[in-house]
Design an enzyme around this catalytic site. Structure first.
Site, PDB file in Angstrom:
ATOM      1  N   THR A 268      56.234  31.710 -13.742  1.00 28.58           N
ATOM      2  CA  THR A 268      57.223  32.423 -14.554  1.00 28.58           C
ATOM      3  C   THR A 268      58.524  32.671 -13.791  1.00 28.58           C
ATOM      4  O   THR A 268      59.603  32.591 -14.369  1.00 28.58           O
ATOM      5  CB  THR A 268      56.637  33.759 -15.040  1.00 28.58           C
ATOM      6  OG1 THR A 268      56.100  34.471 -13.919  1.00 28.58           O
ATOM      7  CG2 THR A 268      55.518  33.535 -16.043  1.00 28.58           C
ATOM      8  N   PHE A 396      58.087  40.854 -20.060  1.00 30.56           N
ATOM      9  CA  PHE A 396      56.966  41.061 -19.140  1.00 30.56           C
ATOM     10  C   PHE A 396      55.728  41.617 -19.845  1.00 30.56           C
ATOM     11  O   PHE A 396      54.776  42.045 -19.195  1.00 30.56           O
ATOM     12  CB  PHE A 396      57.374  42.022 -18.015  1.00 30.56           C
ATOM     13  CG  PHE A 396      58.373  41.442 -17.053  1.00 30.56           C
ATOM     14  CD1 PHE A 396      57.968  40.559 -16.060  1.00 30.56           C
ATOM     15  CD2 PHE A 396      59.718  41.757 -17.150  1.00 30.56           C
ATOM     16  CE1 PHE A 396      58.881  40.024 -15.164  1.00 30.56           C
ATOM     17  CE2 PHE A 396      60.647  41.222 -16.264  1.00 30.56           C
ATOM     18  CZ  PHE A 396      60.226  40.351 -15.266  1.00 30.56           C
ATOM     19  N   CYS A 403      52.768  42.596 -17.227  1.00 35.20           N
ATOM     20  CA  CYS A 403      52.753  41.867 -15.956  1.00 35.20           C
ATOM     21  C   CYS A 403      52.724  42.824 -14.775  1.00 35.20           C
ATOM     22  O   CYS A 403      53.645  43.633 -14.592  1.00 35.20           O
ATOM     23  CB  CYS A 403      53.986  40.969 -15.877  1.00 35.20           C
ATOM     24  SG  CYS A 403      54.157  40.105 -14.307  1.00 35.20           S
TER      25      CYS A 403
END
Length: 1071
Positions: A268, A396, A403
């Site tokens: 990512t 996120f 995350c």
């Protein structure tokens, strides 16, 4: 009463699985959201999914008590490799709780700050690599950012150095991981029995998992053998004890979570950095502001830990890139119980799976405005970010399952981005590149390449990339030594040694379609003959490095008032200078433009010319003004160039002897006399599109207009309103005219060589027919420079008299009649012009842009064009008609033919409104209907999907309903019956059939109440596509409408018109 959730038509047993793009599934989900709106439902064989695409619904789903994260589809397949680790665990799994409680503190902001030195260490390795390879090295930022993130996570989390920047090849883990994630996505979209039967894929799948696990085992073993005092993540996993359960992480859980960090920890972040760099390259103002902030905060020293909190605009750029293109494209939840969403509008049963398209929810116009798709970091800068509605920005994830590594990724991204901008000017390899995607579990840019030019360089321009995806600058041998320099010929035609030029000359250009670049190349090629040694580059290559040790020649264009792709950063930089920064610069500007864009004609060259002078530079001659739609376009440049050399000779005291005969810089040799045919097999590349359909739209007694459909290469798609750029071939008739005039064979193979930059194919065999067909324009009017060259050739007195007459009455007898060099040579057979000299007279073949007449919601890979075929009596009086180059080429295409093409984005305003409830008022004539058809096709697809689409109005002009009322018996009739458009025609040959209205503007005035109602009360958007004459007619009638409504003067009405169209009126004008 709830509303049923819409769903596309499905196949028995297979559901919607065949509709999903196999390479980029996200593209399908996005297009379906554009079609069906904020919610729709899919049957994907193994699961039913409800897809959500609005902020309002995402906000409602961001409630852990009602909706919990679920692991399904591709993520469920990832469990085969990562088990119940942090990313892939099912809700309530014990190992997730243990790992989460142990590792969460390790990712706190304070702990991540301790990792700064290791993060900077890896970022420095990347910076060093870019410095070492130099500005002409083509960088794949996606690959290098993957190395960066991969090395960073292993060093910071596991105290292990992979050192991938010291290897030519990526680590095997990266390839195995990419293939593993791709196969996970594929397996999720196949019936389970197929996964069992596909033994080859299954074996590769297992092999990829082994490669990944081998690295994990190596990391664990190394860590045990070489323990460190640093409490890194792996140490915590090996030694930590969960205070809640008193348990340690099992060996299997350590392996699975370590693997998760290796995958999620770099996949990512590399995507984030690549997207951010792309958007900065495409938005010069943002790049300038970022550079100013980095310079202000860092000064002359490398980035330090304390700098990060001060890089607020850097944070905004990263946030905005994450808003537009979050690498993790979807967040999936499951309903805890029966419920409704959307204010009770949609019923959601218990255990229903709902997937939020993060990018769609984060570009909802209701939150972000009509410009939601544009990159504007200011909207997420400082307090603007704090004022956002709850859950409007969620790249996120959300809640407990968000995350865990966000602080880690955020610090790493700041270090990398600030270090890059501090050290380099970043230039796209192809300035016309527009974003394409590739997808595994996450999305990243595809085919995005850059050059990193050191900011502490010399002032010499650097030509580092092509100026167009279809027509680019040639790669010269000299470019590998440094700058692209035009080398003087070693000897003149009579064998005398030519004196080496003493003076430097810098030639820079801003060009999208290749015209300005061609002019710049010509100046550079002519420089040695005038005593100068030229260096050629783009305008962007001299940002903050404008040369002062030689004259600067600028050739640049204006595109709807905006700079070319490879001049945008220079233009932004120049406008923000405040003092006398250009003192010592001597310059000259030639501007290319099109007078049909009256308001913006020559805007960019004019501003550059004025600002250079205002900032202290010395103007050596008046700016040249070229009008691309004028027949004398090339002649104007010739005259300006002649004045340039006179000005330079006077300024620098250069003496140049006149040549008595045309000196061709092009030489050739015959490789194959043409007696045998060369068989060459050519494979289509990614720039080739295939013709699918080509049909006539008009009656036999009307000028031809054709509907042509193409199959795009898989990686390309488009938006309604975009252009298709076509690289055509000359009409075969005209190619054979040249071949006959020079007594050549069409199959004759030749090799061209050149002294300086050229757009001709040099140093490789090419047939005469291919050369004349595809590389040069054959029918442009001859210039006075061409006439002077022809007069210098030995010929009869009658021919010289005729040439003198053409020169004396140039405007009347050459420009007005579009008399080409070929026409003149055919009229005067005694002119013994060498073929090489003839080639040098010809401008290069240029691309032609046509508005796309379809919508990607109908078919994202199959755009159509609506084309007027130009065939008219020759103004020169010749018996053969004049043939339009591109339209003749297009009209002759057959299904299956391959065409070199590219999708070019239109102006930001020239797209249908995001809100389908906003009506459009469209003005078009002839093939100007093309983009309007695309807009209406998009609205029709959305209407059929159940969306509340406003009725638009189309004012359309043509000859008669029987001859050329395009699509009237098919699409337009269907769409009127569907209720999305009201068509109001004007027939020039039979106005009695259109309420007495002959032209579009007449019909607009007749129906002005409709226009006023839609504009004043429905917030309508206005669009015009057609000739400059028609556009002026529309402007006049709309101004008259304002004058009538406000009872004001002509001047006041004109002023009110300019104010009224801001943000609500877009035009696309063609010749």
């Amino acid at each position: 009463m709830t509303t049923p959730i819409p769903s596309p038509p499905a196949l028995p047993f297979l559901g919607h699985i065949t509709q999903i793009d196999k390479d980029i599934p996200q593209r399908t989900f996005d297009l379906l959201a554009d079609q069906y709106g904020e919610i729709y439902q899919l049957n994907l064989i193994t699961r039913q999914s409800i897809i959500v695409a609005s902020y309002e619904l995402q906000n409602e789903l961001s409630n852990d008590k009602r909706f919990q994260k679920t692991v399904i589809g591709a993520l469920q397949q990832v469990r085969n490799g990562m088990g119940d680790a942090l990313f892939t665990a099912y809700p309530g799994e014990e190992n997730w709780g243990i790992a989460h409680r142990l590792l969460m503190p390790a990712f706190s902001t304070a702990k991540v700050r301790d990792m700064f030195s290791d993060m900077y260490d890896i970022a420095s390795q990347m910076i060093t690599k870019w410095e070492r390879f130099g500005p002409r090295h083509v960088i794949d930022p996606c690959e290098d950012f993957t190395r960066l993130a991969f090395d960073t996570i292993t060093l910071c989390a596991m105290s292990y150095r992979l050192n991938t920047f010291y290897s030519d090849q990526s680590h095997p883990f990266v390839k195995a991981m990419g293939d593993f994630l791709t196969e996970c996505a594929n397996r999720a979209n196949r019936p389970p029995i197929m996964n069992t039967l596909m033994r080859g894929s299954s074996a590769k799948y297992e092999a990829d998992m082994k490669i990944m696990n081998d690295l994990v085992d190596e990391l664990i073993e190394d860590h045990k053998k070489n323990p460190t005092e640093k409490q890194d993540l792996l140490s915590i996993m090996l030694n930590g004890v969960d205070q809640k359960t008193g348990k340690r992480m099992s060996d299997e859980s350590i392996r699975m979570n370590l693997l998760t960090f290796l995958v999620a920890g770099h996949e990512t972040t590399s995507g984030l950095l690549t997207f951010t760099l792309y958007y900065l390259c495409k938005n010069p103002e943002a790049m300038r502001k970022l550079r100013e902030e980095v310079d202000d905060v860092l000064g002359e020293e490398p980035i330090q830990l304390e700098h990060i909190s001060k890089l607020k605009y850097t944070s905004a750029c990263l946030r905005e890139a994450l808003r537009l293109n979050p690498p993790a494209t979807m967040r999936v939840v499951r309903s805890v119980e029966d419920t409704t969403i959307g204010g009770g509008k949609y019923f959601i049963p218990k255990d229903a799976v709902l997937a939020m398209i993060t990018s769609k929810c984060q570009t909802d116009p209701k939150v972000w405005g009509e410009d939601a798709r544009e990159f504007k970091p200011e909207r997420v800068y400082g307090e603007n970010f704090e004022k956002l509605p709850p859950n409007a920005w969620q790249p996120f994830g959300y809640g407990m399952r968000a995350c865990i590594g966000r602080p880690f990724a955020w610090q790493e991204a700041h270090i990398a981005l600030a270090s890059i901008v501090h050290k380099f000017d970043i230039v796209m390899h192809d300035p016309s590149y527009t974003l394409e995607l590739k997808q595994a579990m996450t999305v990243k840019p595809k085919g995005f390449y850059v050059h990193a030019i050191p900011r502490n360089r010399s002032t010499a321009p650097i030509a580092v990339g092509v100026s167009s995806s279809l027509l680019g600058a040639p790669y010269l041998a000299a470019s590998r030594r440094g700058s692209q320099e035009s080398e003087s010929a070693s000897a003149s035609a009579n064998g005398e040694k030519r004196q080496e030029p003493k003076h430097k000359l810098y030639v820079v250009y801003g060009s999208n379609t290749g015209t300005s670049q061609t002019f710049a190349q010509r100046v550079a090629s002519d420089a040695p003959a005038h005593g100068f040694k030229a260096t050629l580059g783009t305008l962007d290559s001299i940002v903050d490095h404008v040369p002062t040790d030689g004259p600067l020649v600028i050739v640049t264009a204006s595109f709807e008032g905006e700079p070319a792709d490879n001049a945008a950063h220079f233009f932004e930089w120049l406008q923000n200078l405040k003092g006398s920064e250009m003192a010592g610069v001597k310059y000259s500007v030639f501007g290319c433009g099109n007078r049909d864009w009256v308001r913006t004609f020559q805007r960019v060259p004019t501003i550059i010319d004025d600002l250079l002078a205002e900032r202290g530079a010395k103007r050596m001659q008046e700016r040249g003004v070229g009008d691309a739609q004028a027949a004398e376009f090339f002649q104007i440049f010739d005259e300006w160039e002649a004045q340039l050399w006179k000005a330079l000779a006077e300024e620098y005291g250069v003496e140049v002897s006149e040549k008595d005969a045309p000196m061709s810089g092009i030489s050739l040799k015959t490789v194959d006399p043409g007696t045998s045919r060369a068989a060459v097999l050519r494979q289509p590349d990614t720039d080739l599109g295939r013709v699918v359909e080509n049909r006539l739209l008009t009656s036999p007694n009307a000028p031809q207009k054709r509907h042509i459909e193409f199959q795009l290469p898989e990686h390309l798609t488009y938006r309604a309103g975009d252009y298709l750029a076509i690289l055509p071939h000359n009409p075969p008739r005209d190619v054979h005219r040249v071949i006959a005039r020079f007594a050549l064979s069409p199959e004759q193979q030749i090799v061209l060589s050149a002294n300086g930059p050229t757009s001709l194919p040099v140093n490789k065999p090419i047939s005469v027919f291919s050369l004349l067909s595809g590389y040069v324009e054959l029918c442009q009017p001859a210039t006075t420079r061409d006439l002077r060259a022809l007069l210098s050739i030995q010929s009869s007195d009658a021919t010289k008299a005729a040439l003198d007459d053409l020169s004396a009455s140039y405007a009347e007898k050459v420009i007005a009649k579009r008399l080409s060099v070929l026409d003149i040579l055919e009229d005067h057979p005694d002119l013994d012009l060498p073929f090489g000299a003839y080639l040098e007279m010809l401008p290069p073949m240029r691309v032609r842009q046509y508005s796309i007449s379809s919508s990607p919601l109908h078919d994202p890979q199959r755009p159509s064009l609506t084309v007027s075929v130009v065939e008219s009596p020759a103004l020169s009086g010749r018996k053969d008609p004049f043939l339009g180059v591109a339209s003749t080429f297009l009209s002759g295409l057959r299904p299956g033919d391959m065409v070199q093409l590219a999708v070019r984005g239109s102006a930001a305003a020239f797209h249908p409104p995001e809100d389908v409830r906003v009506p459009m008022i469209m003005f078009a004539a002839g093939s100007g209907l093309s983009p309007m058809r695309g807009f209406l096709q998009e609205r029709a697809v959305q209407k059929k999907a159940g969306r509340d689409v406003a009725r638009s109005t189309l004012f359309f002009g043509c000859r008669s309903p029987e001859e050329d009322f395009l699509y009237s018996d098919s699409d337009l009739r269907e769409w009127q019956e569907l209720g999305i458009v009201d068509v109001r025609p004007a027939f020039s040959r039979c106005p009695e059939k259109s309420l007495g209205c002959k032209y579009v503007q007449d019909r607009v005035w007749h129906d002005r109440d409709v226009v006023k109602q839609a504009y004043d009360h429905q917030n309508a958007r206005l669009f015009t596509c057609g000739s400059g004459k028609m556009a002026q007619g529309i402007k006049k009638v709309l101004t008259e409408l304002i004058k009538e409504s406000r009872s004001c003067s002509d001047e006041e009405a004109a002023r009110l018109f300019e104010r009224a169209i801001q943000g609500r009126y877009a035009t696309d004008i063609f010749e």
